[in-house]
Design an enzyme around this catalytic site. Structure first.
Site, short mmCIF file in Angstrom:
data_model
loop_
_atom_site.label_atom_id
_atom_site.label_comp_id
_atom_site.label_asym_id
_atom_site.label_seq_id
_atom_site.Cartn_x
_atom_site.Cartn_y
_atom_site.Cartn_z
N ARG A 82 28.36 66.71 17.70
CA ARG A 82 28.64 67.34 19.01
C ARG A 82 28.09 66.48 20.15
O ARG A 82 28.71 66.38 21.20
CB ARG A 82 28.03 68.75 19.05
CG ARG A 82 28.85 69.74 18.22
CD ARG A 82 28.07 71.01 17.90
NE ARG A 82 27.60 71.71 19.07
CZ ARG A 82 26.59 72.58 19.04
NH1 ARG A 82 25.96 72.85 17.91
NH2 ARG A 82 26.23 73.20 20.15
N ARG B 128 35.75 69.99 29.54
CA ARG B 128 35.01 69.19 28.58
C ARG B 128 35.59 67.79 28.41
O ARG B 128 35.09 67.00 27.64
CB ARG B 128 35.04 69.89 27.26
CG ARG B 128 33.65 70.28 26.79
CD ARG B 128 33.78 70.99 25.51
NE ARG B 128 32.55 71.06 24.80
CZ ARG B 128 31.78 72.14 24.79
NH1 ARG B 128 32.06 73.19 25.51
NH2 ARG B 128 30.70 72.14 24.05
N ARG C 142 23.87 79.71 14.42
CA ARG C 142 25.26 79.26 14.56
C ARG C 142 25.60 78.22 13.50
O ARG C 142 24.81 77.29 13.29
CB ARG C 142 25.49 78.67 15.96
CG ARG C 142 25.95 79.69 16.98
CD ARG C 142 25.95 79.17 18.39
NE ARG C 142 26.63 77.89 18.61
CZ ARG C 142 26.78 77.32 19.79
NH1 ARG C 142 26.31 77.92 20.87
NH2 ARG C 142 27.38 76.17 19.92
N LYS D 198 22.43 75.26 29.02
CA LYS D 198 23.48 75.80 29.90
C LYS D 198 23.55 77.33 29.79
O LYS D 198 23.54 78.04 30.80
CB LYS D 198 24.86 75.18 29.56
CG LYS D 198 24.88 73.66 29.65
CD LYS D 198 26.25 73.08 29.37
CE LYS D 198 26.76 73.31 27.98
NZ LYS D 198 25.95 72.68 26.91
N ARG E 264 17.67 77.30 17.48
CA ARG E 264 18.29 78.41 18.24
C ARG E 264 18.71 79.55 17.32
O ARG E 264 19.24 79.35 16.24
CB ARG E 264 19.52 77.90 18.99
CG ARG E 264 20.32 79.04 19.63
CD ARG E 264 21.39 78.57 20.56
NE ARG E 264 22.12 77.43 20.09
CZ ARG E 264 22.93 76.69 20.86
NH1 ARG E 264 23.06 77.00 22.13
NH2 ARG E 264 23.58 75.67 20.37
P1 AP5 Z 1 21.22 76.99 25.20
O1 AP5 Z 1 20.99 77.50 26.58
O2 AP5 Z 1 21.80 77.94 24.21
O3 AP5 Z 1 22.02 75.60 25.22
P2 AP5 Z 1 23.50 75.24 25.68
O4 AP5 Z 1 23.42 74.10 26.63
O5 AP5 Z 1 24.21 76.47 26.14
O6 AP5 Z 1 24.06 74.69 24.31
P3 AP5 Z 1 25.36 74.99 23.44
O7 AP5 Z 1 25.03 74.40 22.10
O8 AP5 Z 1 25.75 76.43 23.44
O9 AP5 Z 1 26.41 74.14 24.17
P4 AP5 Z 1 27.70 73.55 23.61
O10 AP5 Z 1 28.28 72.99 24.82
O11 AP5 Z 1 27.57 72.61 22.48
O12 AP5 Z 1 28.39 74.81 22.91
P5 AP5 Z 1 29.68 75.66 23.27
O13 AP5 Z 1 29.39 77.03 22.84
O14 AP5 Z 1 30.13 75.41 24.66
O15 AP5 Z 1 19.80 76.46 24.66
C1 AP5 Z 1 19.65 75.91 23.35
C2 AP5 Z 1 18.29 76.35 22.78
O16 AP5 Z 1 17.25 75.77 23.54
C3 AP5 Z 1 18.05 77.87 22.82
O17 AP5 Z 1 17.37 78.24 21.66
C4 AP5 Z 1 17.15 78.08 24.06
O18 AP5 Z 1 16.30 79.19 23.92
C5 AP5 Z 1 16.41 76.76 24.13
N1 AP5 Z 1 16.14 76.33 25.51
C6 AP5 Z 1 17.05 76.28 26.54
N2 AP5 Z 1 16.48 75.80 27.65
C7 AP5 Z 1 15.20 75.50 27.33
C8 AP5 Z 1 14.10 74.94 28.06
N3 AP5 Z 1 14.23 74.60 29.35
N4 AP5 Z 1 12.92 74.78 27.42
C9 AP5 Z 1 12.78 75.12 26.11
N5 AP5 Z 1 13.78 75.66 25.36
C10 AP5 Z 1 14.98 75.84 25.96
O19 AP5 Z 1 30.79 74.99 22.32
C11 AP5 Z 1 30.79 75.18 20.91
C12 AP5 Z 1 32.08 74.58 20.34
O20 AP5 Z 1 33.24 75.29 20.88
C13 AP5 Z 1 32.35 73.10 20.70
O21 AP5 Z 1 31.70 72.24 19.80
C14 AP5 Z 1 33.88 73.04 20.59
O22 AP5 Z 1 34.30 72.95 19.24
C15 AP5 Z 1 34.34 74.40 21.13
N6 AP5 Z 1 34.62 74.39 22.58
C16 AP5 Z 1 33.99 75.15 23.54
N7 AP5 Z 1 34.52 74.91 24.75
C17 AP5 Z 1 35.52 74.00 24.56
C18 AP5 Z 1 36.42 73.34 25.44
N8 AP5 Z 1 36.41 73.57 26.77
N9 AP5 Z 1 37.29 72.45 24.91
C19 AP5 Z 1 37.33 72.20 23.57
N10 AP5 Z 1 36.50 72.79 22.69
C20 AP5 Z 1 35.59 73.68 23.18
#
Ligand code: AP5
Length: 212
Positions: free
Chosen positions: A171, A88, A160, A13, A127
């Site tokens: 997660r 979410r 992270r 994402k 990552r």
């Molecule tokens: P990346 O693009 O970083 O993945 P992502 O989908 O953004 O993954 P996240 O882990 O950041 O999502 P998340 O939803 O768990 O975390 P968030 O920060 O929202 O890609 C991942 C890796 O793969 C990278 O190294 C990249 O280079 C590689 N890659 C990407 N695409 C690729 C491809 N096509 N081919 C090869 N490699 C690739 O949430 C974190 C925490 O915050 C949650 O657990 C929760 O505690 C809290 N939180 C956040 N929002 C809320 C909410 N709305 N409500 C409640 N809690 C919340």
């Protein structure tokens, strides 16, 4: 364009957000990034959120709603935005709909990026993120040309704390139980655009561009 990025942790994402926000000149609103910034700054929100984030659980809705309302109040959101990591769960989705209805607005599309569990784990474990500008790399798929430092701003990269295998597995479970039902929620609204997140980054970007 008012868009949502939906998908499990590690689906890509944040990676795809870079090109979408550039293509449509809209701000990237990542609730995860805003929370991590608050943790870094040691704010009251950051202190409360950290315990949940370190476990890989969702931060309580009440904390998220205030944060999102504050972000929507900023002028750069007037002509559109890309939401990443919000909503979410169904309560968050309904609240978002209500917030937008009050302004006479609605979501145009929900981009769903999907990938299988083993790939999600490998991506998150490998990552590395820049402490300064937030640029994202991967030890194998997308290494930084400067090794342990960011190509763009030369700052040290970090792993992270929630990107360790046990936490990632939790997660993914939290995603499956609480966030996945939103696929049905937005399918009923006719807004889902689904792409295969297992393909290389450029191919996923092309699929999103064509679908939008
Ligand atoms: P990346 O693009 O970083 O993945 P992502 O989908 O953004 O993954 P996240 O882990 O950041 O999502 P998340 O939803 O768990 O975390 P968030 O920060 O929202 O890609 C991942 C890796 O793969 C990278 O190294 C990249 O280079 C590689 N890659 C990407 N695409 C690729 C491809 N096509 N081919 C090869 N490699 C690739 O949430 C974190 C925490 O915050 C949650 O657990 C929760 O505690 C809290 N939180 C956040 N929002 C809320 C909410 N709305 N409500 C409640 N809690 C919340």
């Amino acid at each position: 364009m008012r868009l949502i990025l939906l998908g499990p942790p590690g689906a890509g994402k944040g990676t795809q957000a870079e090109f979408i926000t550039a293509a449509y000149s809209i701000p990237h609103i990542s609730t995860g990034d805003i929370l991590r910034q608050n943790v870094k700054e040691g704010t009251e929100l950051g202190k409360q959120a950290k315990t949940y984030m370190d476990r890989g659980d969702l931060v309580p809705d009440a904390l998220i709603f205030d944060m999102v309302e504050d972000r929507f109040a900023q002028p750069d959101t007037v002509n559109g935005f890309l939401l990443d990591g919000f909503p979410r769960n169904e309560t968050q989705a309904q609240t978002l709909d209500t917030m937008l209805q009050r302004k006479g607005q609605s979501i145009d599309a929900v981009i769903l990026i999907q990938a299988d569990k083993q790939l999600l784990i490998e991506r998150a474990v490998g990552r590395r993120v820049c402490r300064n500008c937030g640029a994202t790399y991967h030890l194998v798929n997308r290494p930084s040309a400067k090794g342990t430092h960011c190509e763009k701003c030369d700052t040290e990269l970090y792993h992270r704390p929630d990107d360790v295998e046990e936490t990632i597995k939790n997660r993914i479970e939290v995603y499956e139980s609480q966030t996945q039902p939103l696929i049905e929620y937005y399918t009923r609204q006719g807004k889902i655009v689904s792409v295969d997140g297992t393909k290389p980054v450029a191919e996923v970007s092309n699929a999103i561009r064509q679908a939008l």
